[in-house]
Design a protein around this motif. Structure first.
Motif, short mmCIF file in Angstrom:
data_model
loop_
_atom_site.label_atom_id
_atom_site.label_comp_id
_atom_site.label_asym_id
_atom_site.label_seq_id
_atom_site.Cartn_x
_atom_site.Cartn_y
_atom_site.Cartn_z
N ARG A 1 80.26 31.31 60.19
CA ARG A 1 79.29 32.28 60.75
C ARG A 1 78.04 32.33 59.89
O ARG A 1 76.91 32.35 60.41
N ARG A 2 78.21 32.35 58.58
CA ARG A 2 77.04 32.39 57.69
C ARG A 2 76.22 31.11 57.77
O ARG A 2 75.00 31.14 57.73
N GLU B 1 86.59 28.27 56.59
CA GLU B 1 86.88 29.63 57.00
C GLU B 1 85.79 30.15 57.95
O GLU B 1 84.63 29.78 57.83
N ASP B 2 86.20 31.02 58.87
CA ASP B 2 85.28 31.54 59.87
C ASP B 2 84.08 32.26 59.24
O ASP B 2 82.96 32.15 59.72
N ARG C 1 69.97 29.25 61.87
CA ARG C 1 69.11 29.98 62.80
C ARG C 1 67.89 30.56 62.07
O ARG C 1 66.76 30.44 62.54
N GLU C 2 68.11 31.17 60.91
CA GLU C 2 67.01 31.76 60.13
C GLU C 2 66.00 30.71 59.67
O GLU C 2 64.82 31.01 59.55
N ARG C 3 66.47 29.51 59.41
CA ARG C 3 65.58 28.43 58.97
C ARG C 3 64.99 27.64 60.12
O ARG C 3 64.21 26.70 59.89
N GLY C 4 65.39 27.96 61.34
CA GLY C 4 64.89 27.25 62.51
C GLY C 4 65.43 25.83 62.60
O GLY C 4 64.77 24.95 63.14
N ALA D 1 72.89 29.92 49.07
CA ALA D 1 71.86 30.43 49.98
C ALA D 1 71.94 31.95 50.07
O ALA D 1 70.91 32.63 50.09
N GLU D 2 73.14 32.49 50.10
CA GLU D 2 73.31 33.93 50.13
C GLU D 2 72.82 34.55 48.82
O GLU D 2 72.20 35.59 48.83
N GLY D 3 73.06 33.89 47.71
CA GLY D 3 72.61 34.39 46.41
C GLY D 3 71.09 34.39 46.32
O GLY D 3 70.49 35.32 45.78
#
Length: 75
Positions: free
Chosen positions: A27-28, A22-23, A34-37, A67-69
Motif C-alpha cells: 500500500r505504501r 506484506e500488504d 502516486r505521489e511521485r506521479g 522514503a517514509e523517513g
C-alpha cells in the motif's frame, strides 16, 4: 494491520516478475508511486536498478522505509 505476505506481480523492463511482500508495504509503495506521479511498475524498476545484490522484495521494503523517513519532518 496484516503482517501476511502476499505475492504480487510486476512488470519490470518488459519482464513479468513477482515479489512477496506484506500488504502494508505494498500500500505504501503504491502511495509513493502516486505521489511521485510514477507508475507502480516504473517505481519498482527504479528500485530494481539500484538494488545491487539485494532481493527485490527486500529492496522494496528498504526503499519504502527510507522514503517514509524522508517524508517525516523530525528526521
Amino acid at each position: 494491520m496484516s503482517a501476511r505476505v502476499v505475492k504480487r506481480s510486476l512488470v519490470i523492463a518488459g519482464h513479468r516478475t513477482s515479489i512477496s511482500i506484506e500488504d502494508a508495504f505494498w500500500r505504501r509503495l503504491r502511495r509513493i508511486a502516486r505521489e511521485r506521479g510514477q507508475s507502480l511498475n516504473g517505481l519498482a524498476a527504479m528500485v530494481d536498478a539500484s538494488r545491487g545484490d539485494a532481493n527485490l522484495s527486500s529492496a522494496i521494503r528498504v526503499f519504502v522505509l527510507e522514503a517514509e523517513g524522508d517524508a517525516r519532518p523530525d528526521q
